[in-house]
Write a protein that holds these residues in place. Structure first.
Motif, PDB file in Angstrom:
ATOM      1  N   ARG A  35       1.850  -8.901  -4.248  1.00 24.11           N
ATOM      2  CA  ARG A  35       0.828  -8.327  -3.375  1.00 24.11           C
ATOM      3  C   ARG A  35       1.275  -8.345  -1.921  1.00 24.11           C
ATOM      4  NH1 ARG A  35      -4.063 -11.471  -4.882  1.00 24.11           N
ATOM      5  NH2 ARG A  35      -4.002 -12.138  -2.741  1.00 24.11           N
ATOM      6  N   ALA A  36       1.910  -9.429  -1.510  1.00 28.96           N
ATOM      7  CA  ALA A  36       2.399  -9.536  -0.137  1.00 28.96           C
ATOM      8  C   ALA A  36       3.495  -8.515   0.134  1.00 28.96           C
ATOM      9  CB  ALA A  36       2.913 -10.954   0.124  1.00 28.96           C
ATOM     10  N   ALA A  37       4.376  -8.308  -0.831  1.00 35.98           N
ATOM     11  CA  ALA A  37       5.449  -7.329  -0.666  1.00 35.98           C
ATOM     12  C   ALA A  37       4.876  -5.921  -0.534  1.00 35.98           C
ATOM     13  CB  ALA A  37       6.413  -7.399  -1.845  1.00 35.98           C
ATOM     14  N   ALA A  38       3.873  -5.610  -1.335  1.00 38.11           N
ATOM     15  CA  ALA A  38       3.238  -4.290  -1.249  1.00 38.11           C
ATOM     16  C   ALA A  38       2.556  -4.117   0.107  1.00 38.11           C
ATOM     17  CB  ALA A  38       2.235  -4.111  -2.384  1.00 38.11           C
ATOM     18  N   VAL A  41       5.188  -3.406   2.825  1.00 44.64           N
ATOM     19  CA  VAL A  41       5.664  -2.019   2.790  1.00 44.64           C
ATOM     20  C   VAL A  41       4.645  -1.112   3.471  1.00 44.64           C
ATOM     21  CG1 VAL A  41       6.159  -0.091   1.247  1.00 44.64           C
ATOM     22  CG2 VAL A  41       7.104  -2.332   0.761  1.00 44.64           C
ATOM     23  N   LYS A  42       3.367  -1.325   3.176  1.00 46.16           N
ATOM     24  CA  LYS A  42       2.309  -0.523   3.784  1.00 46.16           C
ATOM     25  C   LYS A  42       2.291  -0.732   5.303  1.00 46.16           C
ATOM     26  CE  LYS A  42      -1.429  -0.573   1.411  1.00 46.16           C
ATOM     27  NZ  LYS A  42      -2.726  -0.975   0.835  1.00 46.16           N
ATOM     28  N   MET A  44       4.829  -1.615   7.225  1.00 50.58           N
ATOM     29  CA  MET A  44       6.007  -0.991   7.827  1.00 50.58           C
ATOM     30  C   MET A  44       5.838   0.525   7.908  1.00 50.58           C
ATOM     31  SD  MET A  44       7.898  -3.357   8.864  1.00 50.58           S
ATOM     32  CE  MET A  44       9.427  -2.545   9.244  1.00 50.58           C
ATOM     33  N   ARG A  45       5.243   1.128   6.879  1.00 47.96           N
ATOM     34  CA  ARG A  45       4.990   2.574   6.928  1.00 47.96           C
ATOM     35  C   ARG A  45       4.039   2.922   8.065  1.00 47.96           C
ATOM     36  NH1 ARG A  45       3.747   3.232   0.909  1.00 47.96           N
ATOM     37  NH2 ARG A  45       5.805   3.221   0.001  1.00 47.96           N
ATOM     38  N   ARG A  46       2.998   2.126   8.210  1.00 49.16           N
ATOM     39  CA  ARG A  46       2.025   2.380   9.274  1.00 49.16           C
ATOM     40  C   ARG A  46       2.682   2.210  10.637  1.00 49.16           C
ATOM     41  NH1 ARG A  46      -2.559  -1.132   8.128  1.00 49.16           N
ATOM     42  NH2 ARG A  46      -2.888   0.305   6.414  1.00 49.16           N
ATOM     43  N   ALA A  47       3.507   1.193  10.812  1.00 51.31           N
ATOM     44  CA  ALA A  47       4.189   0.973  12.085  1.00 51.31           C
ATOM     45  C   ALA A  47       5.144   2.122  12.380  1.00 51.31           C
ATOM     46  CB  ALA A  47       4.957  -0.346  12.038  1.00 51.31           C
ATOM     47  N   GLU A  48       5.817   2.628  11.370  1.00 45.70           N
ATOM     48  CA  GLU A  48       6.739   3.747  11.559  1.00 45.70           C
ATOM     49  C   GLU A  48       5.967   5.011  11.958  1.00 45.70           C
ATOM     50  OE1 GLU A  48       8.957   6.102   8.274  1.00 45.70           O
ATOM     51  OE2 GLU A  48      10.246   4.402   8.818  1.00 45.70           O
TER      52      GLU A  48
END
Length: 55
Positions: A35-38, A41-42, A44-48
Motif C-alpha cells: 500500500r505504501a509503495a502504491a 507512486v501516486k 510521485m506522479r502528482r509531483a511530476e
C-alpha cells in the motif's frame, strides 16, 4: 549420456510452493508495504504533474 536421454522437466513440477516469511516483530506487513509503495507512486506522479504546470 546425451541430453536427449534425460527426462524433460517442466517449471513448477516439484510441487514446492514459495511462501513469504513472517515479518519480524515491529516490521511492517507485506500488505502495508504494498500500500505504501502504491501511495508513493501516486505521490510521485502528482509531483511530476505539478512540476509540469509550474514551468
Amino acid at each position: 549420456m546425451p541430453t536427449s536421454a534425460l527426462p524433460r522437466r517442466t517449471p513448477g513440477s516439484s510441487g514446492r510452493t514459495y511462501s513469504y516469511p513472517d515479518p519480524l516483530p515491529g516490521a511492517p506487513s507485506r500488505a502495508l508495504r504494498m500500500r505504501a509503495a502504491a501511495g508513493w507512486v501516486k505521490f510521485m506522479r502528482r509531483a511530476e504533474a505539478d512540476a509540469k504546470t509550474k514551468t
